[in-house]
Design a protein around this motif. Structure first.
Motif, mmCIF file in Angstrom:
data_model
loop_
_atom_site.group_PDB
_atom_site.id
_atom_site.type_symbol
_atom_site.label_atom_id
_atom_site.label_comp_id
_atom_site.label_asym_id
_atom_site.label_seq_id
_atom_site.Cartn_x
_atom_site.Cartn_y
_atom_site.Cartn_z
ATOM 1 N N CYS A 32 54.973 -45.423 -16.390
ATOM 2 C CA CYS A 32 54.261 -45.750 -15.160
ATOM 3 C C CYS A 32 52.841 -46.213 -15.495
ATOM 4 O O CYS A 32 52.124 -45.559 -16.248
ATOM 5 C CB CYS A 32 54.217 -44.532 -14.244
ATOM 6 N N CYS A 57 50.419 -43.263 -13.698
ATOM 7 C CA CYS A 57 50.393 -41.848 -14.095
ATOM 8 C C CYS A 57 50.975 -41.636 -15.487
ATOM 9 O O CYS A 57 51.031 -40.506 -15.963
ATOM 10 C CB CYS A 57 51.123 -40.992 -13.064
ATOM 11 N N CYS A 96 56.284 -45.541 -11.387
ATOM 12 C CA CYS A 96 57.379 -44.576 -11.259
ATOM 13 C C CYS A 96 57.888 -44.556 -9.821
ATOM 14 O O CYS A 96 59.056 -44.307 -9.572
ATOM 15 C CB CYS A 96 56.928 -43.195 -11.711
ATOM 16 N N CYS A 147 52.942 -44.333 -6.120
ATOM 17 C CA CYS A 147 52.423 -43.397 -7.125
ATOM 18 C C CYS A 147 50.911 -43.321 -7.004
ATOM 19 O O CYS A 147 50.219 -44.340 -6.967
ATOM 20 C CB CYS A 147 52.808 -43.860 -8.530
HETATM 21 ZN ZN LIG Z 1 53.487 -42.881 -11.590
#
Ligand SMILES: [Zn+2]
Length: 159
Positions: free
Chosen positions: A68, A71, A123, A127
């Motif tokens: 991602c 994150c 993701c 997010c």
């Molecule tokens: Zn993420």
């Protein structure tokens, strides 16, 4: 398996191609830190010979291992082209190269996979990225059951 189609096999009736193409043969040439593809491309295609062209239609799916962009969580996704179609002229200026009666679909698949390649893998679409507070909340939540246990023990001692 390869995505080469022998035109001689196409003359009377269409062909159905189903299988996997090693990602190395697809040779995407993508150098992205966040996206890795090591598993094969799956294809399920119908190929027919038109008057002066070959028409391939069907679905393509390429599994990808991503990270991602917000994150840094690792996740898997699948690049799917459900209604993929390629029209390959056999005559005229744009005609495809034919080698030993064979036409290779691979470059056309590669082009469309690259066009649909994820640019900024996430993701999930919303997010929120890295949250330092999230960890603190988890720690708090973990403490609570311990307190309950001690309270229960205290009650036992009282009896
Ligand atoms: Zn993420």
């Amino acid at each position: 398996m390869s995505l080469k189609i022998n035109l001689r096999h196409l003359t009377d009736h269409g062909l159905h191609l189903k299988g996997e193409l090693p990602v190395a043969e697809l040779d995407l040439g993508v150098n992205d830190e966040l996206i890795h593809g090591e598993r094969p491309l799956r294809y399920d295609l119908s190929v027919e010979l038109l008057h002066d062209a070959v028409l391939a239609t069907g679905s393509l799916a390429l599994p990808l291992d991503c990270e991602c962009g917000r994150c840094l969580k690792k996740f898997k996704m699948e690049l799917k082209l459900a209604g993929w179609a390629a029209h390959l002229p056999l005559e005229g200026e744009d005609k495809v190269s034919v080698d030993n009666d064979c036409v290779d679909l691979t470059p056309f698949v590669r082009e469309d996979i690259l066009l649909n390649f994820p640019q900024h893998p996430l993701c999930k679409t919303d997010c929120a990225g890295l949250k330092p507070k999230g960890k603190a909340n988890k720690a708090e939540a973990a403490e609570k059951p311990a307190v309950v246990v001690w309270a229960a023990l205290d009650k036992l001692k009282l009896k």
